[in-house]
Scaffold this active site. Structure first.
Site: not given
Ligand code: GLN
Length: 245
Positions: A93, A189
């Site tokens: 992510c 995740h």
């Molecule tokens: N901040 C990033 C987004 O919203 C990554 C989010 C995350 O790692 N879950 O796309």
């Protein structure tokens, strides 16, 4: 054999228990008689090409990404050199986004990327949240996504897989993640590896290949009944609910 892992920014990028992926690498390595040696690489710490067999970067919110992005981008040269030398990598992510050319966050902040993966990410005004199921060359992969970023792969780039249920990279291309030699980037995740042990084993085998300067070894099979059950439940949820904005 000692598998040397570099965990990048563990204090900043560890949303949704992404650190759990390291625990999976550790157990699955030790069940095969190998040992995992994990070094934390934080702000200002050097990446020394050849010193690690596997790199890991977790996810984070825009706030944390903003803090680490310049430091990570400054490590681009040695990180590329390490991967050109055959090291493996998993990025999840927020980490995945920062390994592309750059990420424009929700409030318009431009964050520099490493430029390793051939992709770019811009945050949209809705979040893409939910269970995801993918079909990949390495088998089915299930997980959970929550991101505002829309990631566009360059033409010809290889995704990790095709989205069966959920959003994936941008909610419209049908692609999820990116693969480049021994590197995998993904939005999943959950953490990713407890329910996708085949992915953990693929990465461990690539890391061992780097360690031995040989071919990726065939790892002894494990029973993985609980892991398969976890993936089945997750895949069912993805089918039933898909992703929601
Ligand atoms: N901040 C990033 C987004 O919203 C990554 C989010 C995350 O790692 N879950 O796309």
């Amino acid at each position: 054999m000692k598998i040397r892992v570099a965990h990048l920014y563990p204090d900043y990028l560890n949303i949704y228990a992404d650190r759990g992926n390291i625990a999976v690498f550790d157990r699955r390595a030790s069940w095969r008689g190998h040992e995992l040696d994990v070094d934390a690489i934080g702000m200002g710490d050097a990446i020394v090409p050849g010193a690690h067999d596997l790199y890991y970067v977790g996810g984070g919110q825009d706030r944390e990404q903003l803090l680490v992005a310049p430091d990570l981008a400054a490590k681009a040269g040695p990180l590329r050199e390490a991967l050109d030398g055959g090291a493996a990598l998993l990025a999840v992510c927020g980490g995945y986004q920062l390994l592309g050319r750059g990420y424009r966050g929700f409030h318009g902040e431009d964050m520099p990327g490493v430029g390793l993966f051939p992709l770019e990410t811009v945050a949209g005004d809705t979040r893409m949240i939910g269970d995801v199921l993918l079909e990949t060359e390495l088998g089915p992969v299930a997980g959970f996504e929550n991101h505002a970023g829309r990631t566009k792969l360059d033409p010809g780039a290889t995704p990790l897989g095709r989205v069966v249920a959920g959003f994936g990279n941008d909610g419209e291309s049908g692609f999820e993640g990116c693969r480049l030699e021994r590197a995998i980037g993904t939005y999943l995740h959950g953490p990713l590896l407890p329910r996708n042990p085949h992915l953990a084993d693929w990465l461990l085998a690539q890391a061992l290949a780097h360690r031995t300067c040989g071919e990726p070894p065939e790892l002894a099979p494990l029973s993985d009944e609980l892991e398969a059950e976890a993936r089945r439940v997750s895949a069912e949820r993805a089918h039933a609910r898909g992703g929601r904005r």
